[in-house]
Design a protein around this motif. Structure first.
Motif, PDB file in Angstrom:
ATOM      1  N   ILE B  20     -18.243  22.877 -60.357  1.00 28.66           N
ATOM      2  CA  ILE B  20     -19.121  23.793 -61.069  1.00 28.66           C
ATOM      3  C   ILE B  20     -19.890  24.581 -60.021  1.00 28.66           C
ATOM      4  O   ILE B  20     -20.088  24.106 -58.902  1.00 28.66           O
ATOM      5  CB  ILE B  20     -20.066  23.021 -62.027  1.00 28.66           C
ATOM      6  N   GLN B 107     -18.546  16.842 -65.191  1.00 29.76           N
ATOM      7  CA  GLN B 107     -17.615  17.371 -66.182  1.00 29.76           C
ATOM      8  C   GLN B 107     -18.078  17.043 -67.605  1.00 29.76           C
ATOM      9  O   GLN B 107     -18.003  17.873 -68.488  1.00 29.76           O
ATOM     10  CB  GLN B 107     -16.228  16.795 -65.931  1.00 29.76           C
ATOM     11  N   ASP B 108     -18.579  15.829 -67.770  1.00 28.60           N
ATOM     12  CA  ASP B 108     -18.998  15.407 -69.102  1.00 28.60           C
ATOM     13  C   ASP B 108     -20.203  16.183 -69.612  1.00 28.60           C
ATOM     14  O   ASP B 108     -20.484  16.164 -70.801  1.00 28.60           O
ATOM     15  CB  ASP B 108     -19.346  13.910 -69.100  1.00 28.60           C
ATOM     16  N   ASN B 109     -20.942  16.788 -68.728  1.00 30.67           N
ATOM     17  CA  ASN B 109     -22.182  17.445 -69.142  1.00 30.67           C
ATOM     18  C   ASN B 109     -22.257  18.891 -68.660  1.00 30.67           C
ATOM     19  O   ASN B 109     -23.339  19.388 -68.362  1.00 30.67           O
ATOM     20  CB  ASN B 109     -23.385  16.680 -68.567  1.00 30.67           C
ATOM     21  N   PHE B 110     -21.112  19.556 -68.556  1.00 32.37           N
ATOM     22  CA  PHE B 110     -21.144  20.852 -67.874  1.00 32.37           C
ATOM     23  C   PHE B 110     -22.082  21.859 -68.539  1.00 32.37           C
ATOM     24  O   PHE B 110     -22.671  22.694 -67.869  1.00 32.37           O
ATOM     25  CB  PHE B 110     -19.736  21.416 -67.684  1.00 32.37           C
ATOM     26  N   VAL B 111     -22.245  21.745 -69.841  1.00 29.96           N
ATOM     27  CA  VAL B 111     -23.123  22.709 -70.510  1.00 29.96           C
ATOM     28  C   VAL B 111     -24.564  22.532 -70.027  1.00 29.96           C
ATOM     29  O   VAL B 111     -25.226  23.494 -69.645  1.00 29.96           O
ATOM     30  CB  VAL B 111     -23.026  22.570 -72.040  1.00 29.96           C
ATOM     31  N   VAL B 112     -25.011  21.264 -69.994  1.00 28.13           N
ATOM     32  CA  VAL B 112     -26.370  21.004 -69.523  1.00 28.13           C
ATOM     33  C   VAL B 112     -26.495  21.339 -68.037  1.00 28.13           C
ATOM     34  O   VAL B 112     -27.517  21.876 -67.598  1.00 28.13           O
ATOM     35  CB  VAL B 112     -26.761  19.533 -69.773  1.00 28.13           C
ATOM     36  N   TYR B 114     -24.998  23.660 -66.385  1.00 28.75           N
ATOM     37  CA  TYR B 114     -25.202  25.111 -66.289  1.00 28.75           C
ATOM     38  C   TYR B 114     -26.635  25.485 -66.666  1.00 28.75           C
ATOM     39  O   TYR B 114     -27.283  26.294 -66.008  1.00 28.75           O
ATOM     40  CB  TYR B 114     -24.238  25.856 -67.210  1.00 28.75           C
ATOM     41  N   GLU B 115     -27.113  24.891 -67.763  1.00 25.92           N
ATOM     42  CA  GLU B 115     -28.477  25.211 -68.199  1.00 25.92           C
ATOM     43  C   GLU B 115     -29.479  24.846 -67.117  1.00 25.92           C
ATOM     44  O   GLU B 115     -30.410  25.599 -66.823  1.00 25.92           O
ATOM     45  CB  GLU B 115     -28.820  24.443 -69.483  1.00 25.92           C
TER      46      GLU B 115
END
Lengths: 934, 425
Positions: B20, B107-112, B114-115
């Motif tokens: 990421i 990978q499991d939390n990529f949205v967080v 990024y935030e």
């Protein structure tokens, strides 16, 4: 459930499926789809094709979804500048949302979309956000000014954002102040001479107040900003120091280092007899030592900076030697730095401890560390005279270990010890000579040879020893060769009777058998010296050498001062001047320490630039300008009165058009957007080079007639006498989008030719025969046959010189023959090379000036419409036309088979000239060759 | 040119693949990261690893955490210490969010992730990095925009940026741990080369509202300032405080006053520069009989008060890498061979002060000698002694004042740990 599910791919039709999901009516499905898109983006897939669909999801009341869409925009807006405009409305709306999180998010993201067109829409929302009631929005908007400035500095100045930003320094919220300071500092850096920060006692006071209240990072921004301020006098300097010292107790190492920077700089202005000066010195040591308990990378930064601090103010850490002792588990980069500082701190008082440690290190296993430890022992000997004897005996102990690299390092440093203390430790020479055979590193060999030469009169078999090196003279490195030459000459001067043969041998090796100019020159100098005046030779070669100085690796004082002003930065880590980090032509501000207090200089003038002893450039280092001047005046003939004027820019252009840039042209670009090229050509003064375009214009006959692509007449490519009777002439043509090689094969031999085949070597644009060479009937003597060979552009690619060169092999029943020919670049202009008007305008602006070339084509009597028509026949498309001061300007685009675009501006001057201004970016080559080609 | 910090931040796996990334400034081509791993491998081979590497005009500043590399790129004269401090802060924040920070958790939390990357840094300037506060508005489950939840916590931009308002506990308590680590470097001939004490005062705060706390230590400088000279005082060479402590106040009158963060935090650390002898003294005799065996004898002596007991003592003795068939004899505790680390670990559950214990180890050596040079790692000792600090530092009081006027109890614990090494002869 974790996010990892989003990474599972559906492979076939993935983009298609995502598109459908993105346009779903169900919110949840939409959100899932956007997550999948972001997941694909994360693993490096190109999902830019979904741009409009993702942007459509932007208007949502779901914050998480909005953030994802914004993230997507940041990544792809640059590649889709036209579509990015679609997002502007939502941004503007979001900047007025009731929720401050959304307002901030919008203004933060807008600044990250580096598309020039968007920036003007940014101004109004930004202006509002800078005055927002919520500090979270203001602190975000402050940073956005710096972002916008980076994209369009003029706009930021015109809009008065800099003043608003300056006002924010007085904001009631400490985080807003900190971000405003950071943004202003960053902007000021690109305006070296602007007085943007405008620091005065009032603003300084505001900053110092905010310092106590803002986050750790904000404290760093403020401290780094303070470091660029110059106090008016020692009183102000002291009062700032007093308010900065509490920061030395901050848990964040970066805050501590930034505080150290401010203190080290402002201290310079304090009189040394001031009590406070002493207090401050004492306060600096403990936090510096504590930095050595930080994470290893931070330790490394700290150690590199301590290295500077120790050189500038050795008194601060002189009692702290022990904290630099190496721990077994220290990373190697920490070990090496600690060692360096240990030597700088070594003194008569602590030398015993230091040596004990160094000896310990010299028996470790890490080769680089051991080497440095051995070298350190030598440096101690040179630095602390009282310890020299102890160091020498330690080194001798180490030589006894017979560990090869230890022995070699030891010999190198012992040579230096001899230089520093002549006629003191020569008794060890015998031991050194025992290890002669094990030396395989040039530096160690050179050191040993130097010792043998220097003390030749005390070494009975000096001649034998040196002779043994001579056998492999030419395999030695230059360093060893030079040393050997000098050593043998010394030996000869000391023992002339036995060594005449040896010296002749080395002189001839150096002068006759070597192609190294340094070695030859030195050889000749010795030779002449010895043959003309042996007495003088003795005086020169055996002259008393100056003692070597204590520390040879000290950083030059002006650089040291500059680095002290940049403590904590990369410059201080690399020990390189900050200017080394500047790209291009942006000016650099050289930071200097303030003028020393009490040194007689007036401290009233805050302008260090003019005063202070540190200002005078060191006399020994001439500025570059002087050097150049000297070189130019040096024994050259008087300078030529006039430099021949390089008139047609074309010729120069064409030269460097051919070099460089091609690799980037041909490589890469897989899956990406095609690279774009523009070039102005100006038809006129250089008819010879203008050939290609000229040809295009000459053709086609009647005015206004629709014309096809220009085809040059055939020329002979392969002479019969060189090809056992086969003559080949040919030309190239582009017909209906198909590239063809038109060949005429003539049999000038006595026998029938059969079994023709053709092959191309790899070439710049991947041209390759699309089918076999169709010569169906045998070619009888004196018969000529015309063949058209269709070509494809999918063959292997290799840069050719010149670019449009094509190497061809033709085989028949007799032999294989090779020839090369050049094709006109217009062959590669594709039919769909008409660029969209908007895209053209946007691209045209973005092309850097370096990538432009101008050409003139003379003696062409055509008006713009006719020219445009003719060029279109060769797939050079006119995008727009305008008339400026009676001259027609045509804007044209060309696309090459490999996806490269060339943009052109053509100016048609009133009769009788036709001026074409071709503009070309990076792949300047293309147009040049177009013009070169026949 | 000067710049605050990073142009972009990357998280890479051990093979150098980007997991990421976030481009903050856009002034360094994102594909430059491809050179990072090549450089790293090259430096590793040369044995000259360095936390800053460069390729052309791009600089990589990196740290490693479990199976990840965190890399910042820049082409300016960035504040390097800020960059490293920020990278470590990233690790801290991610760890608090995901418990473990490793490849899978990214990978499991990529949205967080990024935030968080968006919130933690803006245009290269670090912003809010306090994970407790971040958790108030960046939550793991996507937050719906109901008005109540979507305010920016005022804490973010407050002067008190580490504690939120409105915290409530039924029972108001503070737990204070004073933990001291002794670092002693003993030379092969038994002389102490360097020694220091690094102490840390950790808090577990369970207090309602916005309490004002004041911590009183037997600080010699404070005693000197206040003219108080009874009792034993301690000279702290250097002190480092959490963000929450008013540094200028401490600077002027040595008062440690603060509004604490909620829950666990490290309030302060200190360094004491006194000559201390090792609390567990180690002597060793190692006899190596080439091609046949090596015999090790280790003697450990507790050099601290008889009333105290050292717990969980671990004495780690290095052995040659080609040693085999271990045999041990111990007068107490048990010894274990850890071949992958080339160590014998001698563990003693409880080691009373003044006592002396012995361990003998016997290893076989192969008849063919290992020609590789081996380092000589030192013997290291680990232990914990409760209710005791070497420096004698004491928490004299902890005053807790909150406007609601509740009574709160402070609890104090003392522990001494070691972090020493003893070199071999």
């Amino acid at each position: 459930m974790t996010d990892s599910k989003y990474f599972t791919t559906t492979k076939k039709g993935e983009i298609f499926e995502l598109k459908a999901e993105l346009n779903s009516d169900k919110k949840e499905k939409k959100k899932e789809a956007v997550k999948k898109v972001i997941a694909s983006m994360t693993v490096g897939k190109d999902v830019s094709a979904l741009f409009p669909d993702v942007v459509n999801c932007m208007q949502t009341d779901n914050l998480e979804l909005k953030k994802l869409v914004y993230l997507y925009l940041m990544n792809y807006a640059k590649s889709q500048p036209d579509m990015a405009i679609m997002a502007v409305n939502t941004f503007v709306k979001d900047c007025e949302d009731l929720n401050p999180l959304i307002r901030a998010l919008a203004v933060r993201t807008m600044g990250c979309i580096r598309v020039d067109k968007i920036t003007e829409y940014l101004c109004e929302p930004l202006r509002k956000c800078l005055k927002d009631e919520d500090p979270y929005v203001r602190k975000t908007a402050a940073v956005c000014v710096a972002k916008l400035h980076d994209i369009n500095a003029q706009l930021v100045e015109d809009q008065g954002f800099l003043d608003t930003l300056k006002d924010l320094i007085s904001d009631s919220n400490p985080m807003v102040v900190a971000n405003a300071v950071a943004a202003l500092s960053e902007i000021a850096e690109s305006h070296p001479n602007s007085n943007l920060l405008d620091l005065n006692p009032q603003t300084i006071n505001k900053l110092l107040t905010a310092l106590n209240e803002c986050t750790e990072w904000g404290q760093i921004f403020i401290l780094d900003c303070l470091a660029s301020y110059l106090p008016r006098d020692d009183r102000e300097s002291q009062s700032i120091c007093e308010r900065v010292t509490p920061r030395l107790s901050h848990a964040n190492s970066a805050v501590v280092l930034s505080a150290v920077k401010v203190l080290m700089k402002f201290m310079e202005m304090l009189p040394k007899d001031l009590d406070y000066y002493g207090t401050l010195l004492k306060k600096l040591a403990p936090p510096l030592v504590t930095l050595l308990s930080a994470e290893p990378e931070l330790q490394y930064v700290a150690l590199r900076n301590i290295n500077l601090i120790v050189q500038k103010r050795p008194e601060i850490l002189k009692h702290e030697m022990k904290v630099f002792f190496v721990k077994y588990n220290d990373p190697i980069y920490v070990k090496l730095e600690k060692l360096d500082i240990m030597i700088r701190l070594a003194s008569q008082a602590n030398i015993a401890q230091v040596l004990a440690e160094l000896k310990e290190y010299a028996t470790e296993v890490d080769v680089d560390f051991v080497r440095k430890a051995v070298r350190a022992i030598g440096r101690c000997a040179i630095k602390v005279e009282q310890s020299a004897e102890r160091c020498v005996s330690t080194l001798l102990d180490l030589i006894q270990t017979k560990v090869n690299y230890v022995v070699q390092e030891a010999i190198v440093v012992i040579k230096d010890i001899f230089r520093k203390y002549p006629n003191k430790y020569e008794s060890v020479i015998a031991t050194l000579c025992e290890n002669l055979d094990s030396l395989d590193e040039p530096e160690a060999r050179a050191a040993m040879i130097w010792i043998v030469g220097e003390y030749a009169e005390r070494i009975d078999n000096a001649d034998e020893l040196l002779e043994s090196f001579l056998e492999g003279f030419h395999d030695e490195s230059t360093q060893v060769q030079l040393q050997l030459l000098t050593a043998i000459v010394k030996l000869f001067l000391k023992k002339p009777t036995e060594t005449q043969e040896l010296v002749q041998q080395v002189l001839s090796l150096a002068t006759q058998d070597s192609d190294n100019p340094d070695l030859r020159d030195r050889g000749y100098i010795y030779w002449r010296l010895l043959s003309t005046d042996p007495v003088a030779a003795k005086e020169v070669v055996l002259a008393e050498k100056p003692l070597i100085s204590e520390e040879t690796d000290l950083i030059e004082p002006t650089l040291l001062e500059e680095l002290i002003c940049h403590i904590g930065t990369l410059a201080s880590v690399y020990h390189k001047p900050p200017s080394a980090f500047v790209e291009g032509s942006r000016g650099v501000q050289h930071k200097r320490l303030p003028p020393r207090a009490g040194s007689g200089e007036s401290t009233e003038s805050p302008d260090v630039g003019q005063s202070g002893p540190s200002e005078a450039p060191p006399a020994v280092i001439p500025s570059q300008g002087d050097l150049l001047g000297d070189l130019l005046n040096l024994d050259l003939a008087p300078p030529t009165a006039t430099v021949p004027s390089v008139q047609p820019s074309m010729q120069m252009g064409a030269m460097d058009l051919l070099g460089g840039g091609l690799d980037s042209l041909l490589g890469g670009d897989i899956g990406g957007s095609p690279s774009v090229t523009a070039m102005p050509a100006s038809l006129g003064s250089a008819p010879a080079v203008g050939g290609g375009l000229g040809d295009l214009f000459d053709l086609g006959g009647g005015v206004g007639m629709p014309t096809g692509s220009y085809v040059a007449p055939k020329t002979v490519w392969l002479l019969a006498m060189k090809a056992k009777g086969l003559e080949i002439s040919g030309t190239f043509a582009r017909r209906g989008g198909i590239i063809q090689m038109d060949l005429s094969l003539t049999n000038k031999a006595m026998s029938v030719m059969t079994d023709f085949a053709i092959q191309f070597n790899r070439n710049s644009f991947g041209l390759a025969p699309a089918g076999p060479l169709q010569v169906l009937t045998p070619l009888s003597p004196n018969q000529t046959i015309d063949v058209s060979l269709p070509l494809s552009t999918s063959g292997p690619v290799m840069k050719m010189e010149p670019l449009n060169n094509l190497q061809v092999a033709v085989k028949n029943n007799i032999d294989v023959f090779y020839f090369s020919c050049q094709y006109p670049l217009s062959l590669l202009f594709v039919e769909d090379g008409k660029m969209d008007r908007q895209v053209f305008l946007a691209t045209w602006k973005d092309i850097p000036n370096d990538n432009e070339a101008q050409f003139q084509i003379k003696d062409i009597h055509l008006n713009s419409d006719v020219a445009s028509n003719k060029l279109q026949g060769s797939n050079i498309f006119t995008i727009a036309k305008r008339t400026v001061e009676g001259q027609d300007m045509l804007y044209q685009s060309v696309k090459l088979t490999n996806g490269i675009w060339v943009l052109a501006e053509m100016r048609i001057q009133t009769e009788p000239f036709l001026l074409s201004d071709l503009k070309c970016t990076e792949p300047r080559i293309v147009y040049a060759n177009l013009l070169h080609s026949q | 040119a000067w710049s605050m910090s990073a142009s972009a931040v990357f998280v890479l796996d051990l093979k150098g693949k980007v997991l990421i990334c976030r481009n903050y400034k856009g002034d360094v081509d994102m594909s430059e990261i491809d050179h990072f791993f090549t450089l790293l491998v090259q430096q590793e081979e040369e044995g000259l690893l360095c936390p800053v590497m460069s390729h052309g005009n791009v600089h990589f500043l990196w740290i490693k955490h479990s199976n990840l590399y965190l890399v910042a790129t820049t082409n300016k004269n960035s504040n390097a210490s800020l960059v490293y401090a920020f990278l470590y802060k990233l690790v801290e924040v991610f760890t608090e969010y995901f418990k473990e920070l490793e490849e899978e958790s990214i990978q499991d939390n990529f949205v967080v992730v990024y935030e968080l990357l968006d919130e933690l840094m803006d245009f290269g300037f670090p912003q809010t990095t306090d994970s407790k506060i971040l958790q108030e508005y960046i939550t793991q489950q996507g937050n719906k925009l109901e008005v109540a939840k979507t305010k920016v916590p005022t804490t973010v931009t407050n002067a008190v940026s580490w504690r939120s308002e409105g915290i409530r506990y039924k029972k108001n308590e503070v737990f204070i741990d004073v933990i001291e680590s002794i670092n002693v470097l003993v030379n092969a001939n038994g002389s102490v080369m360097s020694s220091d004490i690094v102490g840390s005062i950790k808090l577990k705060t369970m207090l309602s509202g916005m309490p004002e706390l004041r911590l009183g230590l037997n600080d010699r400088m404070l005693f000197a300032l206040t003219g108080r000279d009874k009792g034993k005082a301690v000279t702290m060479e250097d002190v480092k405080f959490h963000q929450c402590v008013r540094l200028s106040r401490f600077e002027s009158d040595r008062t440690i006053s603060f509004i604490p963060p909620d829950g666990e935090s490290e309030l302060m650390s200190y360094r004491i520069n006194t000559h201390v002898k090792p609390l567990i003294w180690i002597e060793s005799v190692i006899e190596k009989f080439s091609h046949s065996r090596v015999e090790i004898m280790v003697k450990a002596k507790g050099q601290f008060k008889k009333q105290s007991v050292a717990n969980n003592v671990e004495i780690r003795v290095p052995v040659p890498s080609d040693a085999d068939s271990p045999k041990f004899k111990t007068s107490t505790g048990h010894a274990k061979y850890v071949p992958e680390k080339n160590l014998v670990v001698w563990s003693i559950k409880s080691f009373p002060g003044g006592k002396e214990f012995l361990m003998r180890a016997h290893f076989g050596l192969p008849s063919v000698e290992n020609h590789e040079m081996e380092g000589r790692p030192p013997i290291t000792v680990k232990f914990e002694i409760p209710y005791f600090t070497v420096s004698g530092i004491q928490v004299r009081y902890m005053k807790i004042i909150e406007k609601s006027g509740y009574q709160a109890l402070p609890w104090v614990r003392y522990i001494t740990q070691s972090g020493g090494e003893r070199r071999f002869a």
